[in-house]
Design an enzyme around this catalytic site. Structure first.
Site, PDB file in Angstrom:
ATOM      1  N   ASP A  54       0.822  -1.213   0.000  1.00  0.00           N
ATOM      2  CA  ASP A  54       0.000   0.000   0.000  1.00  0.00           C
ATOM      3  C   ASP A  54       0.854   1.261   0.000  1.00  0.00           C
ATOM      4  O   ASP A  54       0.476   2.285  -0.590  1.00  0.00           O
ATOM      5  CB  ASP A  54      -0.938   0.000   1.207  1.00  0.00           C
ATOM      6  CG  ASP A  54      -2.160  -0.880   0.981  1.00  0.00           C
ATOM      7  OD1 ASP A  54      -2.358  -1.346  -0.157  1.00  0.00           O
ATOM      8  OD2 ASP A  54      -2.909  -1.104   1.950  1.00  0.00           O
ATOM      9  N   GLY A  55       2.021   1.217   0.659  1.00  0.00           N
ATOM     10  CA  GLY A  55       2.894   2.385   0.659  1.00  0.00           C
ATOM     11  C   GLY A  55       3.367   2.747  -0.737  1.00  0.00           C
ATOM     12  O   GLY A  55       3.460   3.927  -1.090  1.00  0.00           O
ATOM     13  N   ARG A  59       2.602   6.213  -2.885  1.00  0.00           N
ATOM     14  CA  ARG A  59       3.631   6.983  -3.583  1.00  0.00           C
ATOM     15  C   ARG A  59       3.292   7.106  -5.072  1.00  0.00           C
ATOM     16  O   ARG A  59       3.484   8.168  -5.688  1.00  0.00           O
ATOM     17  CB  ARG A  59       4.994   6.313  -3.419  1.00  0.00           C
ATOM     18  CG  ARG A  59       6.104   7.084  -4.102  1.00  0.00           C
ATOM     19  CD  ARG A  59       7.454   6.384  -3.971  1.00  0.00           C
ATOM     20  NE  ARG A  59       8.465   7.114  -4.733  1.00  0.00           N
ATOM     21  CZ  ARG A  59       8.620   7.018  -6.047  1.00  0.00           C
ATOM     22  NH1 ARG A  59       7.834   6.207  -6.741  1.00  0.00           N
ATOM     23  NH2 ARG A  59       9.544   7.717  -6.666  1.00  0.00           N
ATOM     24  N   ASN A 128      -5.651   8.270   2.312  1.00  0.00           N
ATOM     25  CA  ASN A 128      -6.114   7.549   3.499  1.00  0.00           C
ATOM     26  C   ASN A 128      -6.540   8.488   4.618  1.00  0.00           C
ATOM     27  O   ASN A 128      -7.667   8.434   5.073  1.00  0.00           O
ATOM     28  CB  ASN A 128      -5.010   6.618   4.016  1.00  0.00           C
ATOM     29  CG  ASN A 128      -4.925   5.316   3.256  1.00  0.00           C
ATOM     30  OD1 ASN A 128      -5.865   4.922   2.574  1.00  0.00           O
ATOM     31  ND2 ASN A 128      -3.794   4.645   3.354  1.00  0.00           N
ATOM     32  N   GLU A 129      -5.592   9.320   5.078  1.00  0.00           N
ATOM     33  CA  GLU A 129      -5.893  10.138   6.240  1.00  0.00           C
ATOM     34  C   GLU A 129      -4.912  11.289   6.377  1.00  0.00           C
ATOM     35  O   GLU A 129      -3.784  11.258   5.863  1.00  0.00           O
ATOM     36  CB  GLU A 129      -5.855   9.312   7.535  1.00  0.00           C
ATOM     37  CG  GLU A 129      -4.471   8.950   8.045  1.00  0.00           C
ATOM     38  CD  GLU A 129      -3.807   7.808   7.341  1.00  0.00           C
ATOM     39  OE1 GLU A 129      -2.625   7.973   6.952  1.00  0.00           O
ATOM     40  OE2 GLU A 129      -4.438   6.752   7.162  1.00  0.00           O
ATOM     41  N   THR A 169      -9.405   1.451   6.927  1.00  0.00           N
ATOM     42  CA  THR A 169      -8.703   0.197   7.228  1.00  0.00           C
ATOM     43  C   THR A 169      -7.214   0.430   7.446  1.00  0.00           C
ATOM     44  O   THR A 169      -6.436  -0.530   7.520  1.00  0.00           O
ATOM     45  CB  THR A 169      -8.893  -0.820   6.085  1.00  0.00           C
ATOM     46  OG1 THR A 169      -8.532  -0.213   4.838  1.00  0.00           O
ATOM     47  CG2 THR A 169     -10.334  -1.287   6.012  1.00  0.00           C
ATOM     48  N   ALA A 170      -6.799   1.692   7.563  1.00  0.00           N
ATOM     49  CA  ALA A 170      -5.389   2.022   7.768  1.00  0.00           C
ATOM     50  C   ALA A 170      -5.197   2.549   9.189  1.00  0.00           C
ATOM     51  O   ALA A 170      -5.571   1.901  10.157  1.00  0.00           O
ATOM     52  CB  ALA A 170      -4.931   3.011   6.697  1.00  0.00           C
ATOM     53  N   PHE A 173      -8.193   2.660  11.571  1.00  0.00           N
ATOM     54  CA  PHE A 173      -8.561   1.350  12.109  1.00  0.00           C
ATOM     55  C   PHE A 173      -7.707   1.024  13.337  1.00  0.00           C
ATOM     56  O   PHE A 173      -8.222   0.573  14.367  1.00  0.00           O
ATOM     57  CB  PHE A 173      -8.365   0.288  11.023  1.00  0.00           C
ATOM     58  CG  PHE A 173      -8.664  -1.113  11.464  1.00  0.00           C
ATOM     59  CD1 PHE A 173      -9.959  -1.589  11.488  1.00  0.00           C
ATOM     60  CD2 PHE A 173      -7.638  -1.969  11.854  1.00  0.00           C
ATOM     61  CE1 PHE A 173     -10.238  -2.890  11.897  1.00  0.00           C
ATOM     62  CE2 PHE A 173      -7.903  -3.261  12.266  1.00  0.00           C
ATOM     63  CZ  PHE A 173      -9.206  -3.720  12.286  1.00  0.00           C
ATOM     64  N   SER A 174      -6.400   1.287  13.237  1.00  0.00           N
ATOM     65  CA  SER A 174      -5.505   1.028  14.364  1.00  0.00           C
ATOM     66  C   SER A 174      -5.865   1.882  15.570  1.00  0.00           C
ATOM     67  O   SER A 174      -5.636   1.476  16.714  1.00  0.00           O
ATOM     68  CB  SER A 174      -4.053   1.301  13.951  1.00  0.00           C
ATOM     69  OG  SER A 174      -3.665   0.471  12.876  1.00  0.00           O
TER      70      SER A 174
END
Length: 279
Positions: A54-55, A59, A128-129, A169-170, A173-174
């Site tokens: 995902d990283g 990018r 994502n965020e 979900t990233a 989520f944690s």
């Protein structure tokens, strides 16, 4: 016109380099020119095949931003929620790319504005965020959270995550936020380790403006991280505003399986007993 497909590859993983060489050869065999990032010179790149986790996809989205090029991820990472296929399915990805046998899904992004106490304004964006995190791990971050120009709550915390459904979900989520299906039009506010009675994750409208103020009395300044990749320093007195992004990210989809199946597969969730099936 020559068809061109961009190959974006994890820079340090040998298996990604090996897969890219095989994919490039197969594209050439089908009359398509594979190009690298430094060969982009226009908007006529029909697809980007991204090899990594995902990283790497995050990018890749930076590189293709503004070009409307859809991304298809071939997962070489651990979870790979943004990826469409695993590396052993790379041949099928090439076949589908050659025949243009895919759909394009647009995912919501975030536009981020950070106004410093001296009036300086910094802007960024995220898939994502945007996370507002304390810059001193030994001190608490004091923030005020508001929605649509109205104050909601103030509290001390380790930070606040402002996320899209894709980002649910990233990091969100944690931090204890809910999983939101990617076709849901919404944004999330998820406090991290907040010292307050009312500091629950919030789901707000896609038209809302989410705001976090780093209070002048805060024991710590903040760092605003966009997708964990782009940082803006926000000392006490700074204001962070996050809205729905003007430009979505475009993901090429090869499969029609619902998000539920992806969630079960990626998190290895037990479904034994569902409607009496399973083992």
């Amino acid at each position: 016109m020559t068809r061109r497909i961009l190959l974006q590859v994890h820079p340090t993983r040998p298996e990604a380099q090996e897969a890219a060489a095989l994919i490039g050869a197969e594209l050439r065999r089908n009359g398509i020119t594979p190009i690298s990032e430094d060969e982009i010179d226009g908007d006529d790149v029909e697809l980007s095949i991204v090899l990594g986790g995902d990283g790497t996809i995050l990018r890749a989205a930076e590189v293709t931003r503004g070009r409307r090029t859809p991304l298809v991820g071939v997962n070489l990472g651990h979870v790979g929620f943004l990826a469409e296929s695993e590396v052993e399915e790379a041949a099928d990805v090439v076949r589908r790319a050659v025949s243009r046998d895919y759909t394009v899904e647009e995912r919501m992004t975030l536009d981020v504005t950070v106004t410093l106490p001296d009036g300086t304004v910094h802007s960024s964006w995220a898939i994502n965020e945007a996370s507002v995190e304390r810059d001193d791990r030994s001190r608490m971050l004091e923030v005020a959270v508001g929605i649509d120009g109205r104050g909601l709550s103030t509290f001390g915390c380790d930070g606040v995550v402002l996320a899209t459904p894709t980002g649910s979900t990233a990091y969100a989520f944690s931090a204890g936020g809910p999983v939101v299906w990617p076709d849901v039009e919404a944004m999330l506010v998820v406090p991290i380790s907040a010292h307050a009675l009312f500091a629950r994750p919030l789901v707000v409208a896609p038209t809302s403006t989410m705001a976090v103020e780093v209070l002048a009395r805060s024991f710590s300044g903040a760092q605003v991280w966009c997708d964990g990749r782009r940082r803006i320093d926000a000392p006490p007195g700074s204001q962070i505003e996050v809205v729905r992004g003007a430009e979505p990210v475009r993901l090429a989809r090869l499969h029609t399986a619902p998000f539920t199946d992806r969630l079960v597969r990626k998190f290895d969730l037990p479904v034994s007993g569902w409607r009496g099936g399973g083992s």
